[in-house]
Design a protein around this motif. Structure first.
Motif, PDB file in Angstrom:
ATOM      1  N   LEU A  71       0.826  -1.197   0.000  1.00  0.00           N
ATOM      2  CA  LEU A  71       0.000   0.000   0.000  1.00  0.00           C
ATOM      3  C   LEU A  71       0.869   1.259   0.000  1.00  0.00           C
ATOM      4  O   LEU A  71       0.590   2.227  -0.714  1.00  0.00           O
ATOM      5  CB  LEU A  71      -0.927   0.002   1.220  1.00  0.00           C
ATOM      6  N   ARG A  72       1.926   1.257   0.787  1.00  0.00           N
ATOM      7  CA  ARG A  72       2.807   2.427   0.836  1.00  0.00           C
ATOM      8  C   ARG A  72       3.578   2.582  -0.470  1.00  0.00           C
ATOM      9  O   ARG A  72       3.751   3.697  -0.968  1.00  0.00           O
ATOM     10  CB  ARG A  72       3.772   2.308   2.018  1.00  0.00           C
ATOM     11  N   TRP A  73       4.050   1.467  -1.005  1.00  0.00           N
ATOM     12  CA  TRP A  73       4.851   1.528  -2.221  1.00  0.00           C
ATOM     13  C   TRP A  73       4.074   2.079  -3.414  1.00  0.00           C
ATOM     14  O   TRP A  73       4.665   2.629  -4.338  1.00  0.00           O
ATOM     15  CB  TRP A  73       5.384   0.135  -2.557  1.00  0.00           C
ATOM     16  N   SER A  74       2.758   1.941  -3.418  1.00  0.00           N
ATOM     17  CA  SER A  74       1.969   2.451  -4.530  1.00  0.00           C
ATOM     18  C   SER A  74       2.143   3.948  -4.706  1.00  0.00           C
ATOM     19  O   SER A  74       1.993   4.467  -5.806  1.00  0.00           O
ATOM     20  CB  SER A  74       0.479   2.152  -4.307  1.00  0.00           C
ATOM     21  N   LEU A  75       2.456   4.640  -3.628  1.00  0.00           N
ATOM     22  CA  LEU A  75       2.592   6.088  -3.699  1.00  0.00           C
ATOM     23  C   LEU A  75       4.031   6.564  -3.572  1.00  0.00           C
ATOM     24  O   LEU A  75       4.462   7.449  -4.296  1.00  0.00           O
ATOM     25  CB  LEU A  75       1.753   6.747  -2.594  1.00  0.00           C
ATOM     26  N   MET A  76       4.800   5.961  -2.660  1.00  0.00           N
ATOM     27  CA  MET A  76       6.079   6.560  -2.290  1.00  0.00           C
ATOM     28  C   MET A  76       7.314   5.726  -2.631  1.00  0.00           C
ATOM     29  O   MET A  76       8.414   6.246  -2.599  1.00  0.00           O
ATOM     30  CB  MET A  76       6.088   6.865  -0.783  1.00  0.00           C
ATOM     31  N   GLY A  77       7.173   4.447  -2.889  1.00  0.00           N
ATOM     32  CA  GLY A  77       8.362   3.655  -3.146  1.00  0.00           C
ATOM     33  C   GLY A  77       9.150   3.385  -1.871  1.00  0.00           C
ATOM     34  O   GLY A  77       8.749   3.761  -0.765  1.00  0.00           O
ATOM     35  N   THR A  78      10.301   2.751  -2.008  1.00  0.00           N
ATOM     36  CA  THR A  78      11.067   2.281  -0.856  1.00  0.00           C
ATOM     37  C   THR A  78      11.745   3.418  -0.090  1.00  0.00           C
ATOM     38  O   THR A  78      11.642   3.521   1.136  1.00  0.00           O
ATOM     39  CB  THR A  78      12.138   1.279  -1.315  1.00  0.00           C
ATOM     40  N   PHE A  79      12.449   4.284  -0.800  1.00  0.00           N
ATOM     41  CA  PHE A  79      13.279   5.275  -0.120  1.00  0.00           C
ATOM     42  C   PHE A  79      12.452   6.345   0.586  1.00  0.00           C
ATOM     43  O   PHE A  79      12.733   6.706   1.732  1.00  0.00           O
ATOM     44  CB  PHE A  79      14.265   5.910  -1.104  1.00  0.00           C
ATOM     45  N   LEU A  80      11.440   6.873  -0.077  1.00  0.00           N
ATOM     46  CA  LEU A  80      10.635   7.907   0.564  1.00  0.00           C
ATOM     47  C   LEU A  80       9.828   7.330   1.729  1.00  0.00           C
ATOM     48  O   LEU A  80       9.606   8.009   2.735  1.00  0.00           O
ATOM     49  CB  LEU A  80       9.702   8.561  -0.458  1.00  0.00           C
TER      50      LEU A  80
END
Length: 318
Positions: free
Chosen positions: A222-231
């Protein structure tokens, strides 16, 4: 001005390119030696078209703008962009790309959908204009997912890459220019790392396929859909951001949390993975699951655009 995409090889990825190009109002000319290919492709487009309509069709978009031809030379003679999608065997790809290079106008970009091979390994037999033969690696379903990794080889010049970027942007793709050649490019290397760990967790009896997928879907995915790993990790550091996060959790990178190498694909492991996936599918056909995935992606892409409206081009963020 109308564009023409020439597609060589019409498996799942080739058909995905066809559907995307048609939805963007392009003409498409396809070649595949399999006599059943045209029927299979038209069924694929029929299945994908409702999702493409929801995303929004370009002016003039129509499945009727697809033409199958019976020779590779005919397929590429009027192309603005050529996309090769033959099976992932290096010698076969080199053979087909050499034939495409020989037949096509030297100014036309030739993209290979290869998920792993480096472009310098694809270019050697292309004697007319090897620099225009690049990796243009998409993601399934190609007609919805916008990322395409562009990788130039030893013979590729910046002008080739710039022209490729413009063409794939005209197909409503988000080109990510990979800075240097590496097997597997960027995204597949990341996905393969997660895949290896997932196979170990199944093999070691830690979790089922369903439990692992749930960990991704309801957690990191769910997080990766918007921000990716680093952010995502930048936010984990609180007000001090990534620097504090690395100070806090950096030492954990030395802990044995990864198996790194993939487990041996024994018959037992294969059975457990297959049985797990069939349990998750719960009797639904692949076509049904395709529709479910596509409906979700259409809504998700709209949501990502809502919260990340400035991301009109990946080059601004990389």
């Amino acid at each position: 001005m109308s564009h023409q995409l020439s597609v060589i090889g019409t498996g799942v990825i080739g058909n995905g390119w066809i559907a995307r190009a048609l939805a963007q109002g392009w003409d498409v000319v396809a070649f595949d030696p399999d006599p059943a290919a045209p029927e299979r492709t038209r069924a694929f487009i029929e299945n994908a078209w409702p999702s493409l309509e929801k995303r929004g069709l370009a002016e003039g978009a129509s499945p009727e703008r697809l033409t199958f031809v019976d020779s590779l030379d005919t397929a590429v003679e009027s192309a603005d962009l050529i996309q090769e999608n033959v099976p992932e065997r290096l010698e076969l790809k080199r053979e087909i790309l050499a034939a495409v290079d020989a037949a096509a106008d030297p100014s036309v970009i030739i993209g290979s959908s290869t998920s792993g091979f480096k472009p310098s390994d694809l270019q050697p037999d292309c004697v007319k204009a090897p620099g225009r033969v690049i990796v243009a690696h998409p993601f399934n379903p190609v007609y919805l997912l916008p990322l395409v990794e562009l990788v130039g080889g030893e013979a590729t010049e910046p002008a080739h890459t710039e022209r490729a970027q413009a063409l794939y942007q005209a197909l409503a793709m988000r080109p990510l220019v990979v800075r240097r050649e590496i097997e597997g490019h960027i995204a597949d290397r990341l996905m393969e790392a997660l895949w290896r760990e997932a196979l170990h967790l199944v093999n070691d009896g830690v979790a089922t396929t369903e439990e692992i997928d749930a960990a991704v879907v309801y957690g990191c995915g769910l997080r990766w859909s918007l921000m990716g790993t680093f952010l995502t990790f930048h936010l984990a550091g609180g007000e001090q951001g990534m620097r504090h996060m690395l100070e806090q959790f950096g030492p954990a990178l030395k802990l044995p949390w990864t198996k790194l190498e993939a487990p041996e694909l024994t018959d037992g492991l294969i059975d457990r993975v297959v049985e797990g996936c069939e349990h998750q599918a719960a009797g639904r056909s692949v076509a049904e699951l395709d529709h479910r995935r596509d409906d979700f992606l259409v809504e998700l892409l709209d949501l990502v655009q809502k919260y990340w409206p400035e991301a009109e081009g990946l080059e601004a963020r990389i």
